[in-house]
Scaffold this active site. Structure first.
Site, mmCIF file in Angstrom:
data_model
loop_
_atom_site.group_PDB
_atom_site.id
_atom_site.type_symbol
_atom_site.label_atom_id
_atom_site.label_comp_id
_atom_site.label_asym_id
_atom_site.label_seq_id
_atom_site.Cartn_x
_atom_site.Cartn_y
_atom_site.Cartn_z
ATOM 1 N N LYS A 104 0.831 -1.210 0.000
ATOM 2 C CA LYS A 104 0.000 0.000 0.000
ATOM 3 C C LYS A 104 0.868 1.264 0.000
ATOM 4 O O LYS A 104 0.628 2.212 -0.752
ATOM 5 C CB LYS A 104 -0.925 -0.019 1.230
ATOM 6 N N HIS A 126 4.486 7.248 -26.240
ATOM 7 C CA HIS A 126 5.404 6.097 -26.219
ATOM 8 C C HIS A 126 4.698 4.987 -25.433
ATOM 9 O O HIS A 126 4.134 5.240 -24.366
ATOM 10 C CB HIS A 126 6.707 6.522 -25.512
ATOM 11 N N CYS A 171 -2.977 10.904 1.860
ATOM 12 C CA CYS A 171 -2.281 9.669 1.466
ATOM 13 C C CYS A 171 -0.960 9.948 0.766
ATOM 14 O O CYS A 171 0.101 9.661 1.311
ATOM 15 C CB CYS A 171 -3.185 8.864 0.536
#
Ligand SMILES: NC(=O)c1ccc[n+]([C@@H]2O[C@H](COP(=O)([O-])OP(=O)(O)OC[C@H]3O[C@@H](n4cnc5c(N)ncnc54)[C@H](O)[C@@H]3O)[C@@H](O)[C@H]2O)c1
Length: 407
Positions: free
Chosen positions: A201, A239, A255
Site C-alpha cells: 500500500k 510512447h 495519502c
C-alpha cells in the site's frame, strides 16, 4: 456482525457498503458529533453517490454509535499521520482504537487494520497490545490488514470495482476477510501476508508521488527554457511504455503526501528518490507563488488583493482540505505578496477557513483581475466563460493553456 471503527472518509463508505450488501454493521466513531449527525440521517462529507449508499445502508439497518460493539470482526479505519520530526508513522490512533476494541471483543475476534501503515506497524504496535492482555495472536485474537485504495471523488464506484489486497499471516483468516470484502467488491482480491500488504500500500502511493515529482520537476525545467511541459508530456506519453502524470501546484491529501514519509522515516539512507520526490512536491506551492509574482509583474498588477485563488481543497470535486497546496501557499504568502491579501474561493468549502474568503463565485471573480486555478473543480471547468477578461494562471492545465498562463 462487523464493527467498523473510525467513520471518516474511508470508514464511513466502507461501513455503508458492507451494510448495503447484507452485512450486519455497527459503525463506531469517537466523535459524538459525527455519530449524532449520522444518526440524524445526514452524511458527514460530500462524495458522489454517498447519499444514495447511505439510504441503502440505513434501510438495511446499519447502526452508528460512539460505543465499541461486541462483534466477530472489526475494521479499524482511523488516521495514521506521520510524525513531522521522525517521519515515522504516528500509530497512536490505531493503538487507541485497538485498546478500546480489546475491552469488548469476544475470543476469536478478527481485527482488520484498514488504516494505511508502513511494514511492521501491526507487529510492533498492535500485537503487543494483545499480548499485554495475556491473549495470543492467532488463537484468541486474529489480525489482518486490508489497506484501502479508493480515491476521493470516485469512492463509491472504486470501493466496488477496485482490486484490493488482504494481508493475513493465517491463510484461513485471510480467506475470511476476503469473503467479507467480496460481499461488495467486484475487483480481484489478492491475499498475502501482513507485512507485504503493509508495504504494498505504501509503495503504491509512493510510486504516484515520485511520478508526480518527475512531472513537477519537468515543469520547472520547461519553464526555465520556455518549453510547454504539457505538450511534451502529452507527446512522450504516446510512447507505449511512458506514462508521466501531470504537474500541478503540489501534492495534498491524507495519502500521497504522507505515506512516502513512512519509508523515509523507516529506511533512512535508502529512501533517496522517495525523499527527493517529497521535497520537489512540497516545493510546488512556492513555485506557483513565484509564477504569480512573475505574471503580476508582466501584467502590471501591483495590488495582491486583485489576485484570487480558486480552490482550497487538495483535489477536484471533494471537500477535503488536508495538506492542500492552497493552504500551504497561503502560509508562505506573506514572504511573496505583501500582506497576503489575495482572495480565495472554493465551492466545496462553505465555512470560513481563511482570510479574504468568498462564498459566492460571481462576487469572487468580479473582485479580482487575476484568477489562479489551484483546483480543477467541475464548476470552473463548466464556467470558463465566467473568467472572460481575467488574467488566468491555470496550475492544473484544465483549459489546455490557450490564451492563459500555465505552470
Ligand atoms: N482519505 C483517503 O483518501 C484515504 C485513502 C486510502 C487510505 N486512507 C487511509 O485510511 C485511514 C483513515 O483515513 P480517513 O481519511 O478516513 O481519516 P478521517 O480523519 O477522515 O477519519 C478517521 C475517523 O476516525 C475517528 N477516530 C479516531 N480515533 C478513533 C478511535 N480511537 N475510535 C473511534 N474512532 C476514531 C475520527 O474521529 C475520524 O472520524 C488512514 O490510515 C488513511 O491513510 C485514506
Amino acid at each position: 456482525m462487523v464493527n467498523v471503527v473510525g467513520l471518516g472518509y474511508i470508514g464511513l463508505p466502507t461501513a455503508l457498503m458492507l451494510a448495503a450488501h447484507g452485512v450486519e454493521v455497527t459503525g463506531t466513531d469517537c466523535s459524538r458529533e459525527l455519530v449524532d449527525t449520522l444518526n440524524r440521517g445526514e452524511t458527514t462529507f460530500q462524495e458522489e453517490g454517498l447519499d444514495g449508499l447511505f439510504q441503502r445502508a440505513a434501510a438495511a439497518g446499519i447502526r452508528f454509535s460512539s460505543e465499541y460493539i461486541c462483534a466477530e470482526m472489526y475494521i479499524i479505519s482511523v488516521p495514521t499521520p506521520y510524525d513531522k520530526a521522525s517521519k515515522k508513522v504516528d500509530a497512536s490512533y490505531v493503538r487507541g482504537a485497538v485498546e478500546q476494541v480489546l475491552k469488548v471483543c469476544p475470543g476469536g475476534a478478527v481485527l482488520v487494520i484498514e488504516s494505511t501503515v508502513p511494514p511492521g506497524t501491526i507487529e510492533r504496535f498492535v500485537r503487543p497490545l494483545i499480548e499485554e492482555k495475556g491473549l495470543a495472536v492467532g488463537a484468541d485474537i486474529h489480525l489482518a490488514h486490508a489497506p484501502e485504495r479508493i480515491i476521493p471523488g470516485n469512492m463509491v464506484y472504486e470501493l466496488k470495482h477496485n482490486s484490493r489486497t488482504i494481508g493475513a499471516d493465517e491463510p484461513e483468516i485471510g480467506e475470511r476477510v476476503k469473503r467479507l470484502y467480496a460481499s461488495f467488491c467486484q475487483g480481484e482480491i489478492v491475499t498475502t501476508d501482513i507485512r507485504t500488504a503493509e508495504m504494498t500500500k505504501v509503495v503504491e502511493n509512493t510510486f504516484r508521488d515520485i511520478n508526480i515529482a518527475f512531472a513537477n520537476e519537468l515543469a520547472k525545467i520547461c519553464r526555465s527554457d520556455n518549453l510547454n511541459v504539457y505538450e511534451i508530456i502529452r507527446i512522450a506519453n504516446q510512447h507505449p511504455r511512458v506514462n508521466i502524470l501531470s504537474p500541478g501546484p503540489g501534492v495534498g491529501g491524507h495519502c500521497i503526501s504522507v505515506d512516502p514519509w513512512f519509508l523515509v522515516g523507516d529506511y533512512p539512507g535508502l529512501a533517496n528518490i522517495i525523499l527527493a520526490a517529497r521535497k520537489i512536491n512540497d516545493s510546488m506551492p512556492e513555485f506557483v507563488l513565484e509564477r504569480i509574482n512573475q505574471i503580476m509583474k508582466e501584467e502590471g498588477i501591483t495590488d495582491p488583493s486583485r489576485v484570487g485563488l480558486y480552490g482550497l481543497t487538495y483535489k477536484e470535486d471533494v471537500d477535503d482540505m488536508r495538506e492542500s497546496p492552497t493552504l500551504q501557499m497561503l502560509e508562505c504568502m506573506e514572504r511573496h505578496l505583501a500582506g497576503g491579501r489575495v482572495k480565495v474561493y472554493d465551492p466545496y468549502i462553505r465555512e470560513g477557513v481563511v482570510e479574504h474568503q468568498y462564498h459566492d463565485f460571481g462576487q469572487f471573480v468580479n473582485s479580482v483581475d487575476m484568477v489562479v486555478i489551484m483546483v480543477g473543480h467541475r464548476q470552473i471547468r463548466e464556467q470558463r466563460t465566467a473568467l472572460k477578461g481575467k488574467i488566468v494562471l491555470d496550475t492544473r492545465n484544465i483549459f489546455g493553456g490557450k490564451d492563459i498562463y500555465c505552470l
